[in-house]
Write a protein that holds these residues in place. Structure first.
Motif, PDB file in Angstrom:
ATOM      1  N   THR A  27      23.197  -5.448   5.394  1.00 28.80           N
ATOM      2  CA  THR A  27      22.422  -5.758   6.619  1.00 28.80           C
ATOM      3  C   THR A  27      22.046  -7.226   6.758  1.00 28.80           C
ATOM      4  OG1 THR A  27      20.254  -5.387   5.616  1.00 28.80           O
ATOM      5  CG2 THR A  27      21.387  -3.456   6.518  1.00 28.80           C
ATOM      6  N   GLY A  28      22.172  -8.009   5.669  1.00 32.31           N
ATOM      7  CA  GLY A  28      21.763  -9.405   5.730  1.00 32.31           C
ATOM      8  C   GLY A  28      20.251  -9.596   5.707  1.00 32.31           C
ATOM      9  N   ALA A  29      19.493  -8.518   5.491  1.00 34.32           N
ATOM     10  CA  ALA A  29      18.030  -8.616   5.465  1.00 34.32           C
ATOM     11  C   ALA A  29      17.565  -9.291   4.171  1.00 34.32           C
ATOM     12  CB  ALA A  29      17.416  -7.224   5.564  1.00 34.32           C
ATOM     13  N   THR A  30      16.371  -9.856   4.216  1.00 38.25           N
ATOM     14  CA  THR A  30      15.792 -10.471   3.031  1.00 38.25           C
ATOM     15  C   THR A  30      14.469  -9.790   2.692  1.00 38.25           C
ATOM     16  OG1 THR A  30      14.744 -12.111   4.453  1.00 38.25           O
ATOM     17  CG2 THR A  30      16.837 -12.726   3.420  1.00 38.25           C
ATOM     18  N   ALA A  31      13.971 -10.074   1.494  1.00 37.25           N
ATOM     19  CA  ALA A  31      12.695  -9.485   1.074  1.00 37.25           C
ATOM     20  C   ALA A  31      11.667 -10.588   0.883  1.00 37.25           C
ATOM     21  CB  ALA A  31      12.879  -8.726  -0.237  1.00 37.25           C
ATOM     22  N   THR A  32      10.497 -10.351   1.356  1.00 39.75           N
ATOM     23  CA  THR A  32       9.385 -11.292   1.151  1.00 39.75           C
ATOM     24  C   THR A  32       8.797 -11.080  -0.253  1.00 39.75           C
ATOM     25  OG1 THR A  32       7.805  -9.689   1.974  1.00 39.75           O
ATOM     26  CG2 THR A  32       8.756 -11.228   3.594  1.00 39.75           C
ATOM     27  N   GLN A  33       8.003 -12.039  -0.673  1.00 47.76           N
ATOM     28  CA  GLN A  33       7.214 -11.907  -1.914  1.00 47.76           C
ATOM     29  C   GLN A  33       6.433 -10.595  -1.894  1.00 47.76           C
ATOM     30  OE1 GLN A  33       6.256 -13.774  -4.656  1.00 47.76           O
ATOM     31  NE2 GLN A  33       7.398 -15.694  -4.350  1.00 47.76           N
ATOM     32  N   GLU A  34       5.796 -10.316  -0.753  1.00 46.22           N
ATOM     33  CA  GLU A  34       4.923  -9.145  -0.648  1.00 46.22           C
ATOM     34  C   GLU A  34       5.721  -7.848  -0.817  1.00 46.22           C
ATOM     35  OE1 GLU A  34       5.003 -11.766   1.593  1.00 46.22           O
ATOM     36  OE2 GLU A  34       3.316 -12.611   0.464  1.00 46.22           O
ATOM     37  N   HIS A  35       6.893  -7.819  -0.196  1.00 43.70           N
ATOM     38  CA  HIS A  35       7.707  -6.614  -0.306  1.00 43.70           C
ATOM     39  C   HIS A  35       8.140  -6.381  -1.755  1.00 43.70           C
ATOM     40  CE1 HIS A  35      10.265  -3.345   0.923  1.00 43.70           C
ATOM     41  NE2 HIS A  35      11.309  -3.911   0.339  1.00 43.70           N
ATOM     42  N   LEU A  36       8.607  -7.438  -2.394  1.00 41.13           N
ATOM     43  CA  LEU A  36       9.036  -7.268  -3.789  1.00 41.13           C
ATOM     44  C   LEU A  36       7.854  -6.939  -4.688  1.00 41.13           C
ATOM     45  CD1 LEU A  36      11.830  -9.926  -4.401  1.00 41.13           C
ATOM     46  CD2 LEU A  36      12.018  -7.549  -3.670  1.00 41.13           C
ATOM     47  N   LYS A  37       6.700  -7.536  -4.391  1.00 40.30           N
ATOM     48  CA  LYS A  37       5.505  -7.234  -5.202  1.00 40.30           C
ATOM     49  C   LYS A  37       5.151  -5.744  -5.092  1.00 40.30           C
ATOM     50  CE  LYS A  37       0.754  -8.529  -6.247  1.00 40.30           C
ATOM     51  NZ  LYS A  37       0.370  -7.120  -6.437  1.00 40.30           N
ATOM     52  N   ALA A  38       5.285  -5.202  -3.898  1.00 41.55           N
ATOM     53  CA  ALA A  38       4.997  -3.775  -3.723  1.00 41.55           C
ATOM     54  C   ALA A  38       5.942  -2.931  -4.592  1.00 41.55           C
ATOM     55  CB  ALA A  38       5.137  -3.396  -2.248  1.00 41.55           C
ATOM     56  N   TRP A  39       7.206  -3.344  -4.669  1.00 41.26           N
ATOM     57  CA  TRP A  39       8.165  -2.619  -5.498  1.00 41.26           C
ATOM     58  C   TRP A  39       7.851  -2.770  -6.985  1.00 41.26           C
ATOM     59  CZ3 TRP A  39      10.946   1.338  -4.664  1.00 41.26           C
ATOM     60  CH2 TRP A  39      11.503   1.582  -3.397  1.00 41.26           C
ATOM     61  N   VAL A  40       7.507  -3.979  -7.378  1.00 42.54           N
ATOM     62  CA  VAL A  40       7.174  -4.204  -8.795  1.00 42.54           C
ATOM     63  C   VAL A  40       5.927  -3.384  -9.170  1.00 42.54           C
ATOM     64  CG1 VAL A  40       6.335  -5.946 -10.440  1.00 42.54           C
ATOM     65  CG2 VAL A  40       8.332  -6.432  -8.987  1.00 42.54           C
ATOM     66  N   ASP A  41       4.962  -3.376  -8.296  1.00 40.77           N
ATOM     67  CA  ASP A  41       3.749  -2.584  -8.569  1.00 40.77           C
ATOM     68  C   ASP A  41       4.099  -1.095  -8.693  1.00 40.77           C
ATOM     69  OD1 ASP A  41       2.295  -4.901  -8.486  1.00 40.77           O
ATOM     70  OD2 ASP A  41       1.477  -4.580  -6.470  1.00 40.77           O
ATOM     71  N   TYR A  42       4.944  -0.649  -7.780  1.00 37.77           N
ATOM     72  CA  TYR A  42       5.367   0.755  -7.824  1.00 37.77           C
ATOM     73  C   TYR A  42       6.081   1.056  -9.141  1.00 37.77           C
ATOM     74  CZ  TYR A  42       8.114   4.954  -6.943  1.00 37.77           C
ATOM     75  OH  TYR A  42       8.688   6.191  -7.051  1.00 37.77           O
ATOM     76  N   ALA A  43       7.032   0.163  -9.494  1.00 39.47           N
ATOM     77  CA  ALA A  43       7.831   0.400 -10.693  1.00 39.47           C
ATOM     78  C   ALA A  43       6.952   0.405 -11.941  1.00 39.47           C
ATOM     79  CB  ALA A  43       8.914  -0.671 -10.816  1.00 39.47           C
ATOM     80  N   ARG A  44       6.001  -0.508 -11.997  1.00 40.92           N
ATOM     81  CA  ARG A  44       5.145  -0.562 -13.186  1.00 40.92           C
ATOM     82  C   ARG A  44       4.247   0.674 -13.267  1.00 40.92           C
ATOM     83  NH1 ARG A  44       2.524  -6.261 -14.066  1.00 40.92           N
ATOM     84  NH2 ARG A  44       2.425  -5.508 -16.218  1.00 40.92           N
ATOM     85  N   GLU A  45       3.783   1.100 -12.124  1.00 40.92           N
ATOM     86  CA  GLU A  45       2.914   2.275 -12.111  1.00 40.92           C
ATOM     87  C   GLU A  45       3.673   3.511 -12.602  1.00 40.92           C
ATOM     88  OE1 GLU A  45       1.107   3.104  -8.313  1.00 40.92           O
ATOM     89  OE2 GLU A  45       0.606   5.169  -8.926  1.00 40.92           O
ATOM     90  N   HIS A  46       4.937   3.624 -12.197  1.00 42.16           N
ATOM     91  CA  HIS A  46       5.712   4.838 -12.535  1.00 42.16           C
ATOM     92  C   HIS A  46       6.678   4.629 -13.688  1.00 42.16           C
ATOM     93  CE1 HIS A  46       4.431   5.587  -8.333  1.00 42.16           C
ATOM     94  NE2 HIS A  46       4.298   6.839  -8.776  1.00 42.16           N
ATOM     95  N   GLN A  47       6.584   3.485 -14.348  1.00 43.26           N
ATOM     96  CA  GLN A  47       7.539   3.141 -15.412  1.00 43.26           C
ATOM     97  C   GLN A  47       8.981   3.322 -14.940  1.00 43.26           C
ATOM     98  OE1 GLN A  47       4.857   5.376 -18.394  1.00 43.26           O
ATOM     99  NE2 GLN A  47       6.116   4.007 -19.644  1.00 43.26           N
ATOM    100  N   ALA A  48       9.205   2.904 -13.714  1.00 42.18           N
ATOM    101  CA  ALA A  48      10.557   2.925 -13.151  1.00 42.18           C
ATOM    102  C   ALA A  48      11.222   1.575 -13.430  1.00 42.18           C
ATOM    103  CB  ALA A  48      10.493   3.178 -11.653  1.00 42.18           C
ATOM    104  N   ILE A  49      12.541   1.545 -13.308  1.00 44.64           N
ATOM    105  CA  ILE A  49      13.294   0.302 -13.478  1.00 44.64           C
ATOM    106  C   ILE A  49      13.932  -0.055 -12.135  1.00 44.64           C
ATOM    107  CG2 ILE A  49      15.215  -0.851 -14.674  1.00 44.64           C
ATOM    108  CD1 ILE A  49      13.114  -0.089 -16.677  1.00 44.64           C
ATOM    109  N   ILE A  50      13.741  -1.297 -11.718  1.00 47.73           N
ATOM    110  CA  ILE A  50      14.393  -1.808 -10.509  1.00 47.73           C
ATOM    111  C   ILE A  50      15.697  -2.485 -10.910  1.00 47.73           C
ATOM    112  CG2 ILE A  50      14.226  -3.474  -8.606  1.00 47.73           C
ATOM    113  CD1 ILE A  50      11.130  -3.100  -8.815  1.00 47.73           C
TER     114      ILE A  50
END
Lengths: 411, 411
Positions: free
Chosen positions: B189-212
């Motif tokens: 799609t050519g879309a990009t991710a902001t700091q905030e969007h990636l931070k939300a993913w990192v927070d999610y991953a750390r909370e659930h011990q998921a790997i991105i």
């Protein structure tokens, strides 16, 4: 919570070469002046053939010009390389292999590991003992085994012992197996297989609908004209064998990276419900999805191996290492040791004298001759009491190492 | 009787690009004079940077001299390349990534597929829809899914739809997932991710011990200074993310083959009994056993990307393609089409007009403008009604293609 592939935790190995490095480092620390000569790892030492260098230089020029620049190539390798491989490595030896059955890759090690991707989890798998460790480790990682026992043997694998008693050629199993790894000329023993031996395997495989995974990475070292270079020289092998080849040892590509795998279109295996599926189609899917082809530059280098100049140059290169092997065999024999291999192979497989263990011999050779080799037991329990010496080094180093063994090494 | 990996039989894809090829071939047969311009596959067209060519030429000379010849290199890549990657791609952006956490490879496609080797079979896996097909297909092949439904969605995968409605950035799942594939700048799609969007993913991953699993193959196309180039710019990402990078799109290495993957040493996953295991150690084992390193020649080429000259040259190269993307966006917008991406990415994601399906738009574009792109539906069900146009081509071809669209293409 993400989970790991726990099969990795069963792996015992990664043990051999680090342990060699540890012992060499300890010895060097205690004897900083010791002029160590390494005849351990099977890595080439001589420069690339001139024909390959020239072809790669030309390819680099092409990559610098928009009109001749190459982006993604075919995942299977360029047609011009596959055609030459099929013609010169196979059709010239009366093997009915088509260019479309050749898959160019970045290494035979990679391919012998990755090939498991296309097979089921329920196959009964046979390896020789001793054996090239990658065959075993990749099966462990894929979950095809249980844990290892104290000998380092993994539950669930069928080990076929090879030794001087059976001329280092595995006996045909009385049990049924589904996948069989064979490597000729053999790493680590330097043994070769006759037409008759391979025919017995092909007959076995066809009878049991088994697949032979045939590693011919050292094929170029065969000088005995009676020996087959490819398993496809055996009638019926196209229905039961995958063959792995490499430019690492014939053209010195260990650091340049090119190899290929032959998956005949007639080769099939079955689903659990008994349907027949073409393995060529599965490997093609695997490579298209998980691989992106070999560097254009490197493929042009590999193509040059098939030119007249390239053929002459690799013959000289292989001849050089074979002469090293001959020197090793001759000198060690004169020193009273029993040696195997080293004639149609770059490896000399030495029987350790006086009942020394492989590691005892390693230590003794290191201490008295400052020569490093590889303990046979590192390749499997049945390698105990043997020792591998590689012919890949300069003539001067080989001569010097053998002089030291003859003069200083007291059994 | 050898059995196959039956998961391969579930694969629906391999469908997209062959179908494009089929339709183009049929059109060309009917219209042999049609001057077709391909803006489909994401392959570069411009020559390699001069710095890379020079470095590779020098490396070839080294391979021709015994004193400088290189045999097997480290499976992880040479230290001099890993050091430069760590310093310039990460430490220079305040990411605390060490050279020992970099694994040089022959392709990001290979790595994004092979990475599954080290994970368990029981992980819940999330992908966006549309998505780069390799993420999905390799999970199917590894047996992590059930069969596909009529939409081409595989049972067992969690699909996260992305569209104009959510700015082409997946919403954080309410369910728990264990492995999440993210790709920014996004293909297709050519879309990009902001700091905030990636931070939300990192927070999610750390909370659930998921790997991105973070695919940053198009990172070089980011020009907006507010956007992160690496997920490690987000605090905590070292504990939950693997990043994939490539030299294919910044330095034009699609046919030269070099990439790398970052596996931080702090990253862990668990066994079924809850023990913690370092993923770095597993990936190191995987690469050491099933890979033999990238060609020395190619690694020297990749190293040159980090020289002053190399940096200037790749900036010019990326700038060239970005200007192409801008031309595509501008001209299609003027023609009345709605476009996304194409600003910090080489892909323009076009909304098909008047409710045309992706394939209808494909056919229309081919017939009226002789321009080939990629139907969005080929990347997943939620890509229906979109169309990908690649900026990888010559300026003349891009200009000509856009002129044809503007003048001849009638919606």
């Amino acid at each position: 919570m993400a989970t790991i592939n726990e099969n990795y935790l069963k792996l015992k190995a990664g043990y051999l070469f680090p342990e060699i490095a540890r012992r060499v480092a300890a010895f060097t620390e205690a004897n900083p002046e010791a002029p160590i000569i390494k005849l351990g790892i099977g890595d080439v030492t001589e420069p690339l053939p001139q024909a390959c260098l020239e072809a790669m230089s030309k390819a680099i020029s092409e990559m610098g010009d928009r009109a001749t620049f190459k982006g993604y190539g075919p995942e299977q390798g360029y047609g011009w390389l596959r055609e030459k491989i099929a013609a010169q490595d196979f059709q010239a030896r009366n093997c009915d292999i088509d260019a479309s059955e050749i898959f160019v890759s970045d290494g035979a090690k990679c391919d012998t590991g990755n090939i498991l991707d296309i097979f089921g989890k329920d196959n009964r798998i046979a390896v020789t003992d001793p054996v090239y460790p990658v065959y075993v480790d990749t099966n462990v990682m894929a979950g095809h085994t249980g844990p290892a026992n104290d000998d380092g043997k993994y539950e669930g694998l069928v080990y076929m012992p090879i030794s001087a008693d059976n001329n280092f050629t595995a006996e045909i199993p009385s049990d049924k197996v589904d996948l069989v790894y064979l490597c000729f000329p053999n790493n680590p023993t330097g043994a070769t297989a006759t037409q008759e031996h391979l025919k017995a395997w092909v007959d076995y495989a066809r009878e049991h609908q088994a697949i032979i995974l045939f590693d011919a990475a050292y094929e170029a070292f065969i000088t005995d004209e009676s020996l087959p270079h490819s398993i496809y020289e055996i009638e019926g092998a196209k229905d039961c064998a995958i063959e792995f080849r490499s430019f690492s040892k014939n053209a010195g590509f260990t650091g340049t990276r090119c190899a290929y795998t032959v998956v005949p279109k007639s080769l099939t295996a079955t689903t659990s419900s008994g349907e027949t599926v073409q393995l060529h189609q599965l490997w093609n899917r695997r490579q298209s999805t998980k691989f992106n082809g070999v560097s254009y530059i490197v493929q042009r280098g590999a193509e040059a191996v098939y030119s007249d100049a390239g053929q002459a140059q690799i013959k000289a290169l292989v001849g050089f290492y074979l002469e090293n092997a001959k020197i090793i065999c001759d000198r060690l024999s004169k020193a009273g040791l029993t040696v195997y291999g080293g004639v149609n192979a770059p490896y000399v497989w030495v029987k350790t004298p006086n009942g020394l263990s492989s590691w005892e011999f390693f230590d003794k050779l290191l201490q008295t001759a400052n020569v490093v080799g590889t303990p046979g037991s590192g390749f499997g329990a049945a390698g105990e009491g043997y020792f591998r010496i590689s012919a890949f080094n300069s003539r001067a180093n080989v001569e010097e190492a053998m002089t030291r063994v003859t003069e200083n090494f007291k059994v």
